[in-house]
Design an enzyme around this catalytic site. Structure first.
Site, short mmCIF file in Angstrom:
data_model
loop_
_atom_site.label_atom_id
_atom_site.label_comp_id
_atom_site.label_asym_id
_atom_site.label_seq_id
_atom_site.Cartn_x
_atom_site.Cartn_y
_atom_site.Cartn_z
N ASP A 24 0.20 -7.63 1.49
CA ASP A 24 0.77 -6.10 1.57
C ASP A 24 2.10 -6.02 1.80
O ASP A 24 2.58 -5.15 2.58
CB ASP A 24 0.12 -5.45 3.03
CG ASP A 24 0.18 -4.04 2.83
OD1 ASP A 24 0.37 -3.18 1.71
OD2 ASP A 24 0.15 -3.39 3.93
N SER A 56 4.39 2.31 8.22
CA SER A 56 4.20 1.23 7.30
C SER A 56 5.51 1.02 6.41
O SER A 56 6.02 1.57 5.80
CB SER A 56 2.99 1.71 6.26
OG SER A 56 1.86 1.68 6.99
N HIS A 83 0.70 -1.17 -0.06
CA HIS A 83 0.08 0.19 -0.01
C HIS A 83 0.93 1.34 0.07
O HIS A 83 0.46 2.28 -0.34
CB HIS A 83 -1.08 0.02 1.25
CG HIS A 83 -0.46 0.28 2.55
ND1 HIS A 83 -0.07 -0.71 3.24
CD2 HIS A 83 0.03 1.56 3.24
CE1 HIS A 83 0.37 -0.24 4.51
NE2 HIS A 83 0.46 1.01 4.42
#
Length: 346
Positions: free
Chosen positions: A120, A196, A82
Site C-alpha cells: 500500500d 492516508s 490506494h
C-alpha cells in the site's frame, strides 16, 4: 528581648529538608514538555506534508484525496497506493491528474513514479519545487508507549495534527491486494479518511511510518507502514517503477528467541520470523517449511524480522536455490528454497 524571642522561634522550628526544596514539577510544566515535543515534530515535518487531490480516472471530476510527505529534496513524495488508485483508472492512468498542495498554499502537479499495492505504498514526483523534505527514521528503534504524531488532511481539513503513542509493534495487516503487510505499527493517534499517506512522526521529527488504515468499528486502533519497509519499497519504486518480489508463500511474525537457544546455536540476532502459515502453492511448503518454524537466516544472512526477509527476497534470487536456516523446536535445521517471482498484475 524581642530579638531573643525571634531567634528562639527559629531555633525551635525543624530544619528545611533537601526534599522540600526539590519539589516535583507542576502539572503545567509536564504538559508544556509534552506540548513542546508535539510542536517540535510538527514544525519539523509539517511543511513537507501535502494534501493530494486526484481528478479524472473512471469518473469525471475529483476522484479522491489523501495525504503525502516529501522525503527527498528533489521532490519525491510518499503516499498510499490506494490513494493514487482512488476512483479507478490505475495509478499510471494517463487521464488522472494529481495536485499536491503544501501548508503554505503552494501547489504543484505530480506524477506517479511507482506503485506497490502489496505494501500500500506509492512514490510520486512533484513537477515543481518542494519547500521542505522530511527525514525517514529507523522504525526498529520504536518502543511501545513512545509518543508519535500523525499529520495529514482528514476529510480535506489540511494540516491536521493528532498525537498518541505506539500501541504495538510487529502487527500484520492485509493489503487490498490480499497480501499481508508485516511489521506494521499500531498507534492510537487518531486517523480519519484523508489521513492516508501522511507521516507518523516521533518527537525528534523523524518519519517512522506512513499512515495507511483504521478499523472503522473501533476507537484508537490505527495502523502505519513502518519506515524500514517504506525505505526498501521506495528505493525499488524509484529505480524500477515497481517492486519485483520472490513469492515464498509464508505469513510470518517477528518473535524473540530464547537466550539459551540463541547462545547454543550461536545465532547473530535475538529474534527471528515465525512461520504462521504456508501457501499451498508456495515455495516454502515445497521446500518442507512448516508452520511454527522460526527462520533465522536466509542465504547465509541473519534474519531478525520480516523487514530482513523483504530485503532478501528480491529479484536477484528468483529461481535460485537459496539456503534457509530455521529453528524447529530447539533444533536448528537447514533447508533449500527456490523463490518464485510474483508477476505484476494488469
Amino acid at each position: 528581648m524581642t530579638l531573643i524571642t525571634t531567634i528562639d522561634k527559629h531555633a525551635d522550628s525543624p530544619p528545611e529538608s533537601a526534599n522540600d526544596s526539590a519539589a516535583p514539577p507542576a502539572e503545567s510544566e509536564i504538559f508544556d514538555a509534552y506540548s513542546r515535543a508535539v510542536i517540535g515534530a510538527v514544525e519539523t515535518v509539517g511543511p513537507a506534508v501535502v494534501h493530494l487531490q486526484l481528478e479524472g480516472g473512471d469518473n469525471a471530476g475529483p476522484s479522491g484525496s489523501g495525504s503525502g510527505v516529501v522525503f527527498t529534496p528533489d521532490g519525491y513524495l510518499l503516499t498510499n497506493s490506494h490513494v493514487v488508485n482512488a476512483g479507478g483508472g490505475g495509478a499510471g492512468s494517463g487521464g488522472k491528474r494529481i495536485l499536491a498542495t503544501f501548508p503554505d498554499g503552494r501547489s504543484s502537479t505530480a506524477s506517479v513514479v511507482g506503485d506497490d499495492p502489496d505494501t500500500d505504498l506509492a512514490v510520486l514526483r512533484l513537477h515543481g519545487e518542494a519547500p521542505a523534505a522530511a527525514r525517514l527514521g529507523d522504525s526498529r528503534r520504536l518502543k511501545v508507549g513512545q509518543l508519535v504524531v500523525a499529520i495529514g488532511n482528514p476529510f480535506g481539513f489540511q494540516c491536521t495534527v493528532t498525537a498518541g503513542v505506539v500501541s504495538a509493534l510487529g502487527r500484520s495487516l492485509r493489503a487490498r491486494s490480499g497480501r499481508l503487510i508485516d511489521s506494521v505499527i499500531q498507534t492510537d493517534a487518531a486517523l480519519n479518511p484523508g489521513n492516508s499517506g501522511g507521516p507518523l512522526v516521533t518527537s525528534d521529527g523523524s518519519v517512522v511510518g506512513i499512515n495507511t488504515a483504521i478499523i472503522a468499528a473501533a476507537q484508537g486502533i490505527c495502523f502505519s507502514i513502518s519506515a524500514n519497509t517504506v525505505e526498501f519499497v521506495a528505493s525499488r519504486l524509484i529505480r524500477d517503477g515497481r517492486v519485483r518480489r520472490c513469492y515464498i508463500g509464508i505469513a510470518g511474525q517477528n518473535v524473540p528467541l530464547p537466550r539459551r537457544v540463541m547462545r547454543f546455536h550461536e545465532l547473530a540476532r535475538e529474534s527471528g520470523v515465525r512461520v504462521q502459515s504456508t501457501a499451498p502453492d508456495g515455495a516454502a511448503r515445497a521446500a518442507g517449511i512448516l508452520s511454527g518454524d522460526i527462520i533465522v537466516a536466509v542465504d547465509g544472512r541473519p534474519v531478525g524480522d520480516v523487514d530482513d526477509m523483504h530485503r532478501l527476497m528480491t529479484e536477484e534470487r528468483v529461481g535460485i536455490a537459496v539456503p534457509v536456516t530455521l529453528l524447529r523446536g530447539v533444533q536448528k535445521r537447514a533447508l533449500t528454497i527456490v523463490p518464485r517471482e510474483i508477476e505484476p498484475k494488469g
